[in-house]
Design a protein around this motif. Structure first.
Motif, PDB file in Angstrom:
ATOM      1  N   LEU A  24       0.832  -1.205   0.000  1.00 17.73           N
ATOM      2  CA  LEU A  24       0.000   0.000   0.000  1.00 17.73           C
ATOM      3  C   LEU A  24       0.867   1.256   0.000  1.00 17.73           C
ATOM      4  O   LEU A  24       0.558   2.231  -0.697  1.00 17.73           O
ATOM      5  N   ILE A  25       1.937   1.232   0.784  1.00 13.58           N
ATOM      6  CA  ILE A  25       2.837   2.384   0.811  1.00 13.58           C
ATOM      7  C   ILE A  25       3.452   2.598  -0.563  1.00 13.58           C
ATOM      8  O   ILE A  25       3.456   3.718  -1.098  1.00 13.58           O
ATOM      9  N   GLU A  26       3.958   1.524  -1.167  1.00 11.56           N
ATOM     10  CA  GLU A  26       4.690   1.624  -2.429  1.00 11.56           C
ATOM     11  C   GLU A  26       3.789   1.938  -3.618  1.00 11.56           C
ATOM     12  O   GLU A  26       4.172   2.731  -4.498  1.00 11.56           O
ATOM     13  N   ASN A  27       2.604   1.337  -3.654  1.00 13.57           N
ATOM     14  CA  ASN A  27       1.799   1.363  -4.879  1.00 13.57           C
ATOM     15  C   ASN A  27       0.488   2.133  -4.787  1.00 13.57           C
ATOM     16  O   ASN A  27      -0.170   2.334  -5.813  1.00 13.57           O
ATOM     17  N   PRO A  81      10.749   9.617  -5.078  1.00 12.09           N
ATOM     18  CA  PRO A  81       9.630   8.952  -4.392  1.00 12.09           C
ATOM     19  C   PRO A  81      10.088   7.757  -3.554  1.00 12.09           C
ATOM     20  O   PRO A  81       9.443   7.416  -2.568  1.00 12.09           O
ATOM     21  N   GLU A  82      11.208   7.120  -3.964  1.00 12.65           N
ATOM     22  CA  GLU A  82      11.722   5.986  -3.186  1.00 12.65           C
ATOM     23  C   GLU A  82      12.129   6.417  -1.783  1.00 12.65           C
ATOM     24  O   GLU A  82      12.068   5.622  -0.836  1.00 12.65           O
ATOM     25  N   LYS A  83      12.514   7.693  -1.626  1.00 14.57           N
ATOM     26  CA  LYS A  83      12.857   8.217  -0.300  1.00 14.57           C
ATOM     27  C   LYS A  83      11.603   8.347   0.569  1.00 14.57           C
ATOM     28  O   LYS A  83      11.655   8.156   1.785  1.00 14.57           O
ATOM     29  N   VAL A  84      10.489   8.671  -0.065  1.00 14.41           N
ATOM     30  CA  VAL A  84       9.214   8.762   0.662  1.00 14.41           C
ATOM     31  C   VAL A  84       8.791   7.370   1.102  1.00 14.41           C
ATOM     32  O   VAL A  84       8.320   7.178   2.228  1.00 14.41           O
ATOM     33  N   VAL A  85       8.948   6.383   0.219  1.00 19.06           N
ATOM     34  CA  VAL A  85       8.640   4.991   0.566  1.00 19.06           C
ATOM     35  C   VAL A  85       9.468   4.569   1.780  1.00 19.06           C
ATOM     36  O   VAL A  85       8.934   4.017   2.749  1.00 19.06           O
ATOM     37  N   LYS A  89       8.012   3.694   5.569  1.00 22.74           N
ATOM     38  CA  LYS A  89       8.224   2.357   6.129  1.00 22.74           C
ATOM     39  C   LYS A  89       8.966   2.434   7.463  1.00 22.74           C
ATOM     40  O   LYS A  89       8.735   1.623   8.366  1.00 22.74           O
ATOM     41  N   GLU A  90       9.844   3.407   7.589  1.00 24.35           N
ATOM     42  CA  GLU A  90      10.588   3.580   8.839  1.00 24.35           C
ATOM     43  C   GLU A  90       9.745   4.275   9.903  1.00 24.35           C
ATOM     44  O   GLU A  90       9.935   4.048  11.098  1.00 24.35           O
TER      45      GLU A  90
END
Length: 358
Positions: A24-27, A81-85, A89-90
């Motif tokens: 859900l976070i990623e997609n 956007p990968e930094k937001v993911v 998650k953290e």
């Protein structure tokens, strides 16, 4: 044969609720955030209205990277956007601040006993509303209860969409397990608690005159009609909920969901009442309370003479963990058997239990 999520996990499928949370976070979440920041999208039902309004007003001069909203805005603006993911998650608890689905937000905020255990979390919310209803009586307002059901339905839809995206694979180790444990077996009734069809590729190989029937107890993804909810109608809170006579409390109890089709009745007609005696192989089911009612009927029947649990193959390199997990499953089984005498008599002990898969 009882099939649970551990069966899918033995195939390295990402079917845990935690995998769903990451998906859900990623997609869903980050893609939605990108549309807002990059395309100035002013409406997205996934997010709170005031959050969208605030993030659209952000400017470079006021960026504070200690603020969750600024981190999201800045990293997307920088095409990262990968930094937001990674950030979400953290720090998943931050999601509660901007997600419109409050149940989903609480799941990310770890407000329940087990992280992202959706069905038990939903029941916990029902219990809270039940206590409020008992206290307020006829003054109880069902608005928030109805909203909870809508949020649960939304999560159910997202989960179904996610599971449909997973590619099913066949495992030679699982194949070896069936070849070993179904020798001289003439009839198998499979109660599949999973929505996935991971078991189906193995059915053709059963052969040798073995007859089988497969029951998707909670519905299948192929039929787009899955049963998702709480299934312990022996719980004392459930009895109090029924006494309230407020129908919205019962919307997602599996007892009533089972009435939508004949799958539950088929277990009696094709298994419990057709076998003079039977054994149960539990493959990957946690024996949790969300399915307790049905499991109790299967385990406690006088026709059931043995329940086989299996040691986890993925833990084989750590004997202590193998033992601990097996004992935990015994504890779970004890909550299903009507008494310890039946447990001791029917449950296969640790020493005599095999590994699943082979």
């Amino acid at each position: 044969m009882i099939i649970g999520n551990g069966f899918d996990l033995a195939h390295d499928l990402k079917t845990r609720f935690s995998d769903f949370a990451d998906h859900l976070i990623e997609n869903e979440i980050v893609l939605g955030l990108e549309n807002i920041v990059r395309n100035a999208e002013k409406s997205n039902g996934l997010f709170k209205r005031d959050f969208i309004d605030q993030i659209l007003k952000k400017t470079v001069s006021e960026v504070d990277l200690d603020n969750y909203m600024d981190v999201i805005w800045w990293e997307i603006l920088q095409n990262r956007p990968e930094k937001v993911v990674q950030y979400l998650k953290e720090k998943p608890s931050e999601i509660q601040q901007f997600i419109s689905n409050s149940l989903l937000g609480k799941l990310y905020d770890s407000q329940y006993l087990n992280w992202f255990d959706i069905e038990n979390a939903y029941f916990s919310e029902l219990v809270s509303f039940k206590n409020e209803a008992i206290k307020k009586g006829i003054k109880f307002d069902t608005t928030n209860l109805k909203k909870l059901n809508e949020e649960f339905a939304e999560i159910k839809t997202l989960l179904s969409k996610y599971l449909n995206s997973i590619e099913i694979t066949k495992s030679p180790n699982v194949q070896s397990f069936f070849e070993k444990h179904l020798v001289n077996v003439k009839n198998v009734y499979i109660v599949n608690f999973n929505y996935t069809n991971t078991i189906e590729p193995y059915l053709e190989s059963f052969g040798n005159g073995l007859k089988y029937k497969l029951n998707y107890m909670h519905g299948s993804l192929a039929d787009d009609d899955i049963i998702f909810g709480y299934g312990n109608d022996k719980n004392s809170d459930y009895e109090e909920i029924k006494e309230l006579e407020i129908d919205e409390f019962l919307t997602y109890f599996k007892t009533f969901e089972y009435q939508r089709d004949s799958n539950y009745n088929q277990i009696y007609e094709s298994a419990l009442e057709s076998f003079n005696v039977y054994q149960i192989l539990v493959l990957g089911h946690s024996l949790g309370t969300t399915d307790k009612t049905l499991l109790a009927e299967l385990f406690n029947s006088n026709r059931c003479n043995r329940v086989h649990l299996f040691k986890r193959k993925d833990l084989e390199g750590d004997p202590e963990k193998v033992s601990q997990e097996f004992i935990k499953r015994n504890y779970a089984a004890s909550r299903i058997f009507v008494n310890e005498e039946k447990l001791r008599r029917k449950l296969t002990n640790f020493k005599d239990s095999s590994f699943f898969p082979e």
